[in-house]
Structures are given as C-alpha cells and as structure tokens.
Design a protein around this motif. Structure first.
Motif, PDB file in Angstrom:
ATOM      1  N   VAL A 114       0.848  -1.191   0.000  1.00 10.36           N
ATOM      2  CA  VAL A 114       0.000   0.000   0.000  1.00 10.36           C
ATOM      3  C   VAL A 114       0.885   1.242   0.000  1.00 10.36           C
ATOM      4  CG1 VAL A 114      -1.704   1.315   1.341  1.00 10.36           C
ATOM      5  CG2 VAL A 114      -1.896  -1.172   1.155  1.00 10.36           C
ATOM      6  N   SER A 139     -12.727   0.187   6.798  1.00 10.58           N
ATOM      7  CA  SER A 139     -12.692   1.316   5.856  1.00 10.58           C
ATOM      8  C   SER A 139     -11.313   1.538   5.257  1.00 10.58           C
ATOM      9  CB  SER A 139     -13.178   2.594   6.548  1.00 10.58           C
ATOM     10  OG  SER A 139     -12.283   3.000   7.570  1.00 10.58           O
ATOM     11  N   THR A 142     -10.790  -1.023   2.478  1.00  4.31           N
ATOM     12  CA  THR A 142     -11.578  -0.661   1.301  1.00  4.31           C
ATOM     13  C   THR A 142     -10.926   0.483   0.544  1.00  4.31           C
ATOM     14  OG1 THR A 142     -13.612  -1.378   2.392  1.00  4.31           O
ATOM     15  CG2 THR A 142     -13.831   0.121   0.512  1.00  4.31           C
ATOM     16  N   ALA A 143     -10.458   1.501   1.282  1.00  2.00           N
ATOM     17  CA  ALA A 143      -9.819   2.655   0.640  1.00  2.00           C
ATOM     18  C   ALA A 143      -8.535   2.266  -0.075  1.00  2.00           C
ATOM     19  CB  ALA A 143      -9.533   3.728   1.685  1.00  2.00           C
ATOM     20  N   ALA A 144      -7.853   1.229   0.430  1.00  5.32           N
ATOM     21  CA  ALA A 144      -6.593   0.791  -0.180  1.00  5.32           C
ATOM     22  C   ALA A 144      -6.817  -0.201  -1.320  1.00  5.32           C
ATOM     23  CB  ALA A 144      -5.692   0.165   0.878  1.00  5.32           C
ATOM     24  N   GLY A 145      -8.061  -0.657  -1.504  1.00  9.40           N
ATOM     25  CA  GLY A 145      -8.346  -1.613  -2.565  1.00  9.40           C
ATOM     26  C   GLY A 145      -7.896  -3.019  -2.249  1.00  9.40           C
ATOM     27  N   ILE A 146      -7.839  -3.366  -0.969  1.00 10.64           N
ATOM     28  CA  ILE A 146      -7.462  -4.716  -0.561  1.00 10.64           C
ATOM     29  C   ILE A 146      -8.616  -5.327   0.211  1.00 10.64           C
ATOM     30  CG2 ILE A 146      -4.976  -4.241  -0.533  1.00 10.64           C
ATOM     31  CD1 ILE A 146      -5.120  -3.743   2.421  1.00 10.64           C
ATOM     32  N   PRO A 147      -8.641  -6.655   0.345  1.00  7.69           N
ATOM     33  CA  PRO A 147      -9.791  -7.300   0.991  1.00  7.69           C
ATOM     34  C   PRO A 147      -9.964  -6.867   2.448  1.00  7.69           C
ATOM     35  CG  PRO A 147      -8.473  -8.905  -0.213  1.00  7.69           C
ATOM     36  CD  PRO A 147      -7.679  -7.642  -0.187  1.00  7.69           C
TER      37      PRO A 147
END
Length: 271
Positions: A114, A139, A142-147
């Motif tokens: 990240v 959150s 989600t913001a980092a685009g990971i599960p």
C-alpha cells in the motif's frame, strides 16, 4: 550597529543575528576540521547499543519491502524513536491495541504494498472509541483496494510538530547519502552516511519554526534520530537498498522527534 557608519577599512557583519550565524558556521567548520570529512567510520557503530535479535526479527519474513511496522521494528533496534503501535488481524485485536496505545488512535493498512502516507496511503485519524476502531478496520482496507479482513496497524496519535521527510539511499558515485526535505525549504539537504554528529546537527539546525512566535522545533532530537537511522541503514547495507522515513514529526524543543511512517526497500528477495 549601523552599516553606513563603518569606515570601510575591513569587512564586518552588522547585527547580532548575522554575528551569531557566523559564529555557528565557524564552530561547525572547526568540528569538521577535528572530526574529518565524509561519513563516520562504521566502526563507530560499536559504541551504539543495538538489539540484534529485534533487528533480525524485522527481516525474518520480508519480501522485497519492509512495510511500516517491520521497518519501525528494525529502526527501534538501533534506538530510532518510532510511534507506539501494533498489528491487528481482527477488529477485536485492533480494539485491544488501541486501548493499550491510548485514545485517540490512528489506523492504517499493514500491507507493505500500500502507498506511503505522503503518497496517499489511507489512514483513519482521530479514532476515539471501540466502534470507531471496528469501522476503521474495514474502511482503510476498502480505501486501499485490498480485501477487508487483512491486518491493520493501530498506532498512538503522533504529537503535533514540524513534519519532515527523510530518504537514505546508496548513490553510484557518492555512496550512502541522506536527504532531508522540510516544507518551505528550496531543496532537500544532504550529507554522506553514516552521519558525523556535526553533519547531523547541521541538518537539524536547518529546520525552522513554521510561524512567527511558534516554539522552536527540537533540532537536537531530529539530529539524533537522523544519526541513528543512518547507522542502522549502513550497518545492514547487505540487505538494504534504501530507507524512506516518509513522515518524521519534530516536536517542540525538548520533546524529541518521532518516526511516523517508514519503509525499507530490500536489495534482494529474502527467503
């Protein structure tokens, strides 16, 4: 006290500020004549207390990068001040770490891939209670685009202060070099590594208060942090390609400097 009243027979500095600045420069020049030029011999590291077991633990399962938490584990083995924090694999564990660190806390992804904080890596600030921690656990992923469900870092909120960025890298023709970037500076300051104390103090001395009337930053604390970080990097030069301290907070005088975001790029993939 007035330049226009000088006779002109010899050059002179007018004013206390100019005179004190000249004295400081002369003092640092004298230190360099005594200590020598270039980096400090790595043999000087023997005088530093190093927790070798802690440093080795940081590298034990590393891939191409040491993320924030492992990088701080490594730096702390050399006495570099870092934020108080822990890694949580579940929301309940994140709450327990937050209670240990003390409210409010900050939450960010643990995943080393990240982006760094200065590059837009997500971080939840001002997290004040267990429900907020549980929400932040999801959150930031989600913001980092990971599960959602991957581990997160929970850390104590850093103190207020001036923020600087530091990078230590091996340059082809110069060897190990440190770059210190502060907001408002025209260009980064640089010096060879490991730092000599006089060079560390000069890098720290360049940091100014950001506003008139603001308390002076702890330049001595910053100098000590930089000194230890360069020794740590060069001591593990077989493993390290570069070290980035994306956020270092320098508190007011007497309250030290603290590494808030860190990352180590490794020379080779470790098994």
């Amino acid at each position: 006290a007035r330049a226009e009243l000088l006779s002109g027979e010899r050059p002179a500095l007018v004013g206390v500020r100019s005179a004190l600045a000249a004295i400081a420069l002369a003092g640092r020049h004298g230190q360099r004549l005594t200590q020598g030029l270039g980096p400090t011999p790595i043999a000087e590291l023997k005088r530093q207390k190093v927790d070798r077991e802690r440093a080795d633990k940081a590298f034990a399962r590393a891939g191409d990068l040491l993320g924030d938490h492992e990088a701080k584990l490594f730096l702390s083995a050399y006495g570099v001040p870092v934020t108080r924090q822990g890694v949580a694999a579940t929301p309940s564990a994140a709450v327990r770490i937050a209670q240990t660190c003390g409210w409010p806390v900050e939450v960010k992804p643990w995943e080393p891939s990240v982006a760094e904080e200065r590059a837009g890596g997500p971080i939840a600030r001002g997290v004040k209670n267990p429900p907020d921690v549980r929400r932040a656990f999801a959150s930031v992923a989600t913001a980092a685009g990971i599960p959602v469900g991957v581990p997160v870092i929970v850390r104590a909120t850093p103190p207020p202060g001036r923020e600087v960025a530091v990078r230590i890298a091996r340059l082809a023709h110069l060897g190990w070099t440190i770059f210190v970037e502060a907001p408002g500076a025209l260009s980064p300051a640089a010096a060879p590594c490991p730092l000599r104390r006089s060079d560390a103090e000069e890098l720290g001395a360049a940091l100014e208060a950001s506003r008139s009337g603001e308390a002076a930053p702890d330049r001595a604390g910053l100098a000590e942090l930089l000194l230890r970080a360069t020794f740590a990097t060069v001591d593990r030069e077989d493993d390290i390609d570069s070290l980035s301290l994306g956020r270092v907070i320098v508190a007011e005088k007497g309250k030290g400097a603290l590494t808030v975001d860190a990352r180590v790029k490794l020379r080779r993939r470790r098994r």
